[in-house]
Design an enzyme around this catalytic site. Structure first.
Site, PDB file in Angstrom:
ATOM      1  N   PRO A 244       0.833  -1.205   0.000  1.00  0.00           N
ATOM      2  CG  PRO A 244      -0.779  -1.558   1.648  1.00  0.00           C
ATOM      3  CD  PRO A 244       0.495  -2.127   1.095  1.00  0.00           C
TER       4      PRO A 244
ATOM      5  CB  ALA B  89      -0.091   2.777   3.998  1.00  0.00           C
ATOM      6  N   GLY B  90       3.092   3.607   5.523  1.00  0.00           N
ATOM      7  CA  GLY B  90       3.983   3.163   6.593  1.00  0.00           C
ATOM      8  C   GLY B  90       4.646   1.835   6.313  1.00  0.00           C
ATOM      9  CG  LEU B  91       2.876  -1.315   5.041  1.00  0.00           C
ATOM     10  CD1 LEU B  91       2.034  -2.393   4.374  1.00  0.00           C
ATOM     11  CD2 LEU B  91       3.338  -1.815   6.407  1.00  0.00           C
ATOM     12  N   GLY B  92       6.786   1.359   3.614  1.00  0.00           N
ATOM     13  CA  GLY B  92       8.028   1.530   2.845  1.00  0.00           C
ATOM     14  C   GLY B  92       7.898   1.273   1.353  1.00  0.00           C
TER      15      GLY B  92
ATOM     16  CG  ASP C  17      11.260   3.431   5.113  1.00  0.00           C
ATOM     17  OD1 ASP C  17      11.394   3.328   6.339  1.00  0.00           O
ATOM     18  OD2 ASP C  17      10.221   3.810   4.552  1.00  0.00           O
TER      19      ASP C  17
ATOM     20  CB  SER D 100       8.689   5.685  -1.711  1.00  0.00           C
ATOM     21  OG  SER D 100       9.058   5.883  -0.374  1.00  0.00           O
ATOM     22  CB  ALA D 101      12.205   2.373   0.855  1.00  0.00           C
ATOM     23  CB  ALA D 102       9.862  -1.556  -1.872  1.00  0.00           C
TER      24      ALA D 102
HETATM   25  O1  PMV Z   1       5.824   6.191   7.069  1.00  0.00           O
HETATM   26  P1  PMV Z   1       7.215   5.851   6.705  1.00  0.00           P
HETATM   27  O2  PMV Z   1       7.429   4.428   6.362  1.00  0.00           O
HETATM   28  O3  PMV Z   1       7.770   6.808   5.668  1.00  0.00           O
HETATM   29  O4  PMV Z   1       8.102   6.069   8.019  1.00  0.00           O
HETATM   30  C1  PMV Z   1       8.345   7.342   8.579  1.00  0.00           C
HETATM   31  C2  PMV Z   1       9.208   7.150   9.774  1.00  0.00           C
HETATM   32  C3  PMV Z   1       9.555   8.410  10.537  1.00  0.00           C
HETATM   33  O5  PMV Z   1      10.372   8.006  11.624  1.00  0.00           O
HETATM   34  C4  PMV Z   1       8.319   9.100  11.079  1.00  0.00           C
HETATM   35  C5  PMV Z   1      10.309   9.414   9.675  1.00  0.00           C
HETATM   36  C6  PMV Z   1      11.680   8.959   9.244  1.00  0.00           C
HETATM   37  O6  PMV Z   1      12.160   9.453   8.203  1.00  0.00           O
HETATM   38  O7  PMV Z   1      12.319   8.153   9.946  1.00  0.00           O
END
Ligand code: PMV
Length: 327
Positions: free
Chosen positions: A112, A115-118, A164, A120-122
């Site tokens: 997704p 949504a906090g699952l990385g 990430d 864009s990094a992947a």
């Molecule tokens: O939502 P994500 O997966 O981009 O994670 C952000 C994590 C933070 O600690 C809030 C910001 C960061 O760059 O570490």
């Protein structure tokens, strides 16, 4: 033609606090972005981003920020989708000393977005790997992680941690503290993810925590306490004590909630998981919306989440020990 993939991740502990020099422990999950790269005869990029947005889009351009692709979707959507790919291709061109290399690129992802699952990094990690291989160079994993970090920095105006990208490149559980990134031992974890269908604004959420820290000493203490949880969590991970891990995740979520980065839908999902007997549950990533991560070896949490108002999707996602790889 080369096809590479890289995993997404959840934060077991430490998001937000990592911005202030505390350690964090992200962990790769078996949800991947897959990038197909084929060289072209000219210097143009043709990007077919199947799942990068709800609609997907195809653009053809020669890269760089001076040219706006001519497509029928919002400019910000194109910028977001193409920005990561553009920056990744720049890194691959630089690593292989071929500044004029052009590619046809197809991106597919079952992570997704935002949504906090990385996600864009992947995409960034897989694109750098595939494009450099297509140009005949096999980059070491550490270099892919570093170049992916620099690509994210370029797109995110200098706001990115190494967490990430390093986690996606190497797979498994990792520990990140500033520039120091390393793999750590972790047992098989019974990870369940709940997704509310939304996404948080990372920049705004990070700024919110920064403002709280400036105003209240106890907010600074809260961030330090998250760091204490991470340090204990690392030991517990090494011991393989999954019950204690869950308790620490619950505590971490409470502190994130206090720092104002949770949301009603994230809290609803966290409580649904706890009520269903999960060993622990917390939001993952920047918060504000998006995903929670819970630990539950049974199907109870997944089932309960599927019936929870505000939860759009719930799935099991085992820890992925493999990072970036050629398909
Ligand atoms: O939502 P994500 O997966 O981009 O994670 C952000 C994590 C933070 O600690 C809030 C910001 C960061 O760059 O570490």
């Amino acid at each position: 033609m080369i096809v590479s993939s890289a995993p997404g991740k959840v934060y077991l502990f430490g998001e937000h606090a990592v911005v202030y020099g505390e350690p964090a422990v992200p962990c790769a999950i078996e949800r991947r972005a897959t990038v197909t790269v084929e060289s072209r005869d000219d210097d143009r990029l043709r990007v077919n981003a199947k799942d990068l947005s709800l609609n997907g889009f195809t653009v053809e351009y020669s890269g760089g920020t001076d040219e706006t692709p001519d497509v029928n979707v919002s400019e910000s959507l194109v910028r977001a989708g193409v920005g990561y790919i553009d920056a990744s291709i720049e890194q691959a061109r630089d690593a292989t000393d071929t500044p004029d290399a052009g590619f046809d690129i197809t991106v597919e992802s079952d992570i997704p977005l935002g949504a906090g699952l990385g996600s864009s990094a992947a995409v960034t990690v897989a694109t750098i790997d595939a494009a450099s291989r297509e140009l005949g160079v096999e980059l070491p994993t550490d270099e892919i992680a570093d170049r992916a970090y620099r690509a994210e920095l370029a797109v995110q105006d200098g706001e990115a941690s190494r967490a990430d990208t390093f986690c996606s490149a190497t797979g498994g559980a990792v520990r990140v503290e500033g520039d120091d990134c390393r793999a750590i031992e972790a047992p098989d974890l019974p990870i369940v993810v709940g997704f509310d269908g939304g996404a948080g604004d990372t920049g705004k959420l990070v700024a919110g925590v920064r403002a709280l820290r400036e105003k209240y000493e106890f907010a600074t203490d809260t961030v330090e306490s998250v760091g204490d949880i991470v340090r204990r969590g690392e030991r517990v991970l090494a011991e393989g004590d999954v019950d204690e891990l869950g308790r620490l995740m619950d505590f971490n979520h409470g502190l994130l909630e206090a720092l104002g980065v949770s949301s009603r839908s994230l809290d609803n999902m966290v409580w649904a998981a706890r009520d269903a007997g999960a060993l622990g549950a917390k939001l993952t990533g920047a918060g504000g919306g998006g995903c929670i991560v819970a630990l539950d070896p049974t199907d109870e949490t997944k089932t309960a989440l599927r019936f929870t108002p505000g939860c759009e999707d719930a799935f099991r996602a085992e820890l992925d020990t493999e990072g970036v790889r050629v398909e």
